[in-house]
Structures are given as C-alpha cells and as structure tokens.
Design a protein around this motif. Structure first.
Motif, short mmCIF file in Angstrom:
data_model
loop_
_atom_site.label_atom_id
_atom_site.label_comp_id
_atom_site.label_asym_id
_atom_site.label_seq_id
_atom_site.Cartn_x
_atom_site.Cartn_y
_atom_site.Cartn_z
N SER A 17 17.12 30.92 7.48
CA SER A 17 18.23 30.38 8.25
C SER A 17 18.36 31.18 9.54
O SER A 17 17.98 32.35 9.59
N THR A 51 26.12 28.33 19.45
CA THR A 51 24.82 28.43 18.77
C THR A 51 24.61 27.21 17.87
O THR A 51 25.56 26.52 17.51
N TYR A 52 23.37 26.98 17.54
CA TYR A 52 23.00 25.84 16.69
C TYR A 52 22.23 26.39 15.48
O TYR A 52 21.34 27.22 15.63
N ASP A 53 22.63 25.92 14.32
CA ASP A 53 22.02 26.44 13.08
C ASP A 53 20.69 25.76 12.78
O ASP A 53 20.54 24.56 12.97
N THR A 84 19.92 30.99 14.03
CA THR A 84 20.63 30.27 15.09
C THR A 84 19.79 30.26 16.36
O THR A 84 19.05 31.20 16.63
N GLU A 113 17.84 25.72 9.46
CA GLU A 113 17.56 26.23 8.12
C GLU A 113 16.44 25.42 7.47
O GLU A 113 16.32 24.21 7.69
N ARG A 171 24.07 17.56 10.60
CA ARG A 171 24.11 17.87 12.03
C ARG A 171 24.63 16.74 12.86
O ARG A 171 24.33 15.59 12.56
N GLU A 216 20.26 23.63 22.23
CA GLU A 216 20.18 22.51 21.29
C GLU A 216 18.78 21.91 21.26
O GLU A 216 18.28 21.50 20.21
#
Lengths: 331, 166
Positions: free
Chosen positions: B132, B82-84, B134, B86, B166, B138
């Motif tokens: 925030s 997963t990619y965060d 996920t 925020e 990142r 990408e």
C-alpha cells in the motif's frame, strides 16, 4: 395476439414456458393473449400455429423430448419456416462463433421479428451487427437476462438513466466465483475445497473453467460495454484474469487490511477488464453469497447500485418477461 | 492547489465573512474553517482555513484582497492531496523482487510513501504480499497499475488491484 417461439428448451426455456403458463389476467387484458406457437431444443421440436400448451410441453420435456418431431436439417432452417412475432432465444452460450443461437437471432431479426435473448455468445461477439440488423428491420433486440439474470442492470442503465453520463460500471457478474471467494474468505477454505463445495451445491458446473477463469464475466463486460457505452467490442477484447490462482494466504492478508477479494468486471473510460480485486469490507461490492451486484457511476447521480440473483430458472425467466413487456408496450 | 493558512482577524462581528468573501471572489473552494479562540493577539483572534485555488495568479489576487480588507496572513503552507494505491501480489514473491519493483516505480511516479506486508508460507505459490502507498499525482495511479500489471505478468505473479471504491 402475440405469437412466441422458444429456441432452447433447457433450464431457462422451461422456466419461461412456466411463466407463460401462469401469466396474470391483467397482463392478458392489457396486451392481449400471449400464445406459445413453437419450441425446440437440440433434438426435437413442437410447432402449432393454433398454440401449444406450455404445461404439456414441460411434461413432454420431462419425459425426454420437447415434441414428437425430430429437427429436420438445422434448427435455423426450422425457425425460418415458423411464423411468429417474438423469438425467445435461450440456447447455450458459445463464444467460439456464437453457436446455433447466432443463426436463430439472425434468422428472426432478418425477418423483422423481435428477439429476446439471454445468450451471451452472439451478444459478446457481434453485438453492433445484430443491433444494426434489428434497427434496419424495425425489430427490437432485448437481452436483460444476459447480464446478471434478475438484476435489472441494462434497463436501469439504458432506460432509467437515459441522458446521464455514465462513466463506469463495476460489478460482481458471476455468482459462482463470488460464492467461492466468499467461502474462502469467511471459512478460510482453500480454493479447491470451496470449488468442490460450489459444485456439490449446484452453483458450479462439473467443468467450471468458464466461470472461474472469468470468461462468463468477460462476456457480460463486453455486452455492457456495447449496450451501455455504445462500443463495438467482443469478449476477446476484455482483459481477463480468473480466480484459480487466488490463494487462501492472499485472502487472509487482504482481510487483515480490512478488505475482501472479489472477481470484479469493470467497464470504464479506458478499462475493459475482469480481475480479482481488493474491495473494502462494508463497500456494496463486498457482498457475499451467489448474488450479482453492479455499481453504475454517473456524472449527475453519482453511484447507483443494483443487485439481484444472477442465475436460475425463474430469475432469468423474470428478466425475459420484463423484456417481453418492453416489446409489447412499444407496439 | 490546496493551501492551509493561519489568519489573524479583528475580534468584531462580521470579520469572518470579511475574510471568506475574497475566497469566493477568486473561485477558491473552502475545504475547512477552524476558529482558534486561544490564538488571541491584542484585539485579534486566529482562524485556520484550508482551501483549493486554481493558480498562483488567483492566489496573488486573494492575498491582495485580504490585505485590502485588513486580514493578516500569519502563515501559509501547501497541503498535498495524496492518492492511495494498494495491491496484493500472489505467488513466488520475495522482498528483493518487491524492492526492485518499487525502486522502478519511484523513478517513474510521484510515489510518496509505501508499506509492505508479507505472508510467511513455505509454499512459494501460496505466498502473498500486500503493498500500500500514496502518490501525489492522480495520473500516476494508471501508470503504477500498468507497470505492476506488465511486470507481475513477466515474473509470473497474480496481481490483485485495489481502487474499487475510488
């Protein structure tokens, strides 16, 4: 013998005159004497092909004038008449049309003379045109002090990392904004109070628009994009958001999540922007105070971080001296 | 794709190498190996391996190689990377506005989880919200950035993005 003219005798110009007055014997031995032959501000000038005394010029300026003579016509016309090897162009930044600095640089490069400048106006408006002119005339255009003062980002990215595939540069490129955001975060100050504090300490101008609305950082982002990534962009191509709308509540909320807010300039594959960003506490870019810092990301080396004082009389003069050495070594 | 498998290996020297070699032969990238000495079944012990492999064809080849050298696969599952994302939104932001924005985001991206925190100021202009979450793809990072940038601009909110590290 290398003859130098200083265009613009404000804080940085005077700082460089001071550097010239105190160059080390080793430097003179290696490159021969460095001779200041001309200097001018917006009102007056001094010019002597036999050389000027930098200390006497500083004293004269402290009394109100660089030289005894008023500038006849325009400063570009004056410069056209001067005989020198290297122009140190440090007049104030004008992002409208580049201001008088644009004319000075065009005059010098057009005559095949080397130019060292910290003036962000010409570089963030007509960079490739100036680089092209320098190349055609066999002159060098150096501008380390234009981005980050004493922080040696351009030299590191262009020369030391030559051959690397640089993918992005992110950084804090304005010390005034960083001071304000740092004070808001650390002391819980509202924006206006932190700004007033910055003004009282001399970090912010009476009219701080240029800094807090991100214009200064945007100029630097444009210069980095042109110089490091070989693009042809202007300051007006940079997406820009300043910090004047950042609230103390936003900063407190970010801090609860382990983050600080910083005004980050970013040049990437598809990004050209200046905006307040969340930065994790402990990350190099979470730095406080008035320092400038940049992280260069490259394919082979990974991230490389450079930091330094982003402004100031002697800090910027140090960057000019570094450019001067580069030119002298190349001759 | 990233996979996680439980294997049963004969409890004899060299058997772990026997299980790992086929992974390098199909250009898989090993992310982790954990021995489970308590997973004993007859003369076999358990090993858990997490690895990245580029496609189904390579995976089929790997399974065939394992079968050939006597490695037993007792469980195989996907691990989603997963990619965060925020953001902090500043200005007159309300739960309704944010829920509507996130509903739009969900229709156009692989948003998998989301968490929101608000400040409770009476002064709308000072108010802030921290979002925030996920995403599974990408490429959705840029899609969400662009969406929030456009919509917050229309609404009159200041958008502060994360992703510096990142």
């Amino acid at each position: 013998m290398t003859d130098i003219v200083i265009a613009g005798f404000g804080t940085v110009g005077q700082g460089f005159a001071e550097v010239l007055a105190h160059t080390s014997p080793g430097l003179r031995e290696q490159f021969g004497p460095l001779r200041l032959v001309g200097a001018f501000d917006s009102r007056s000038y001094a010019y002597d092909t036999n050389g000027l005394d930098p200390v006497a010029l500083l004293e004269s300026k402290a009394a109100g004038r660089v030289g005894k003579r008023d500038i006849p016509g325009t400063s570009r016309e004056l410069l056209d008449e001067m005989d020198y090897d290297i122009l140190v162009e440090v007049t104030p930044t004008d992002i409208g049309d580049g201001g008088s600095g644009m004319g000075h640089i065009l005059s010098a490069l057009g005559a095949g003379r080397h130019v060292i400048t910290c003036n962000k106006g010409p570089l963030s408006l007509r960079f490739q045109e100036l680089e092209g002119l320098a190349t055609r005339r066999g002159a060098m255009l150096r501008f380390e002090g234009s981005v980050g003062g004493a922080m040696p980002i351009i030299h590191v990215a262009k020369d030391i990392m030559a051959g690397e595939d640089i993918t992005s540069i992110k950084g804090i490129l304005n010390g005034t904004c960083n001071f304000i955001l740092h004070r808001m975060g650390n002391e819980g100050l509202p924006f206006q109070q932190a700004l007033r504090e910055a003004q009282q300490l001399g970090y912010a101008e009476a009219d701080p628009t240029y800094d807090i609305e991100g214009v200064d950082s945007a100029c630097k982002v444009a210069i980095l994009s042109n110089a490091i990534f070989g693009r042809d962009v202007t300051v007006h191509d940079v997406m820009r958001v300043g910090i004047s709308s950042v609230t103390d509540e936003a900063i407190a909320l970010a801090r609860e999540q382990g983050q600080v807010l910083r005004l980050i300039g970013e040049v990437g594959q598809s990004r050209l922007e200046v905006a307040p960003r969340l930065v994790p506490i402990g990350h190099p870019l979470a730095i406080g105070g008035t320092l400038n810092i940049a992280q260069i990301d490259a394919k082979f080396s990974g991230p490389i971080t450079v930091a330094g004082r982003g402004a100031g009389r002697m800090e910027t003069a140090s960057a000019i001296l570094s450019d001067l050495m580069t030119i002298l070594r190349a001759q | 794709m990233r996979l996680n498998v439980d294997l049963q290996l004969r409890d004899i020297p060299g058997e772990l190498i026997n299980a790992l070699e086929p992974l390098s032969e199909v250009d898989a990238n090993i992310a982790g190996v954990v021995h489970h000495h308590d997973w004993v079944k007859g003369d076999r012990i358990g090993v858990n391996i997490t690895f990245d492999i580029c496609n189904q064809k390579q995976l089929d080849l790997l399974l065939a190689k394992w079968k050939q050298c006597g490695v037993e696969v007792v469980r195989m599952g996907s691990v989603f990377k997963t990619y965060d994302v925020e953001y902090v939104l500043v200005g007159p932001v309300s739960p309704t506005i944010l829920e509507n924005l996130l509903d739009e985001v969900k229709t156009m991206t692989s948003l998998a989880s989301v968490d929101i925190k608000y400040t409770a100021s009476q002064d709308f202009q000072r108010r802030a919200a921290y979002v925030s979450g996920t995403v599974l793809e990408e490429s959705d990072l840029d899609v969400i950035d662009e969406f929030f940038h456009r919509r917050t601009d229309e609404i009159g909110l200041l958008l502060i993005r994360g992703g510096v590290g990142r």
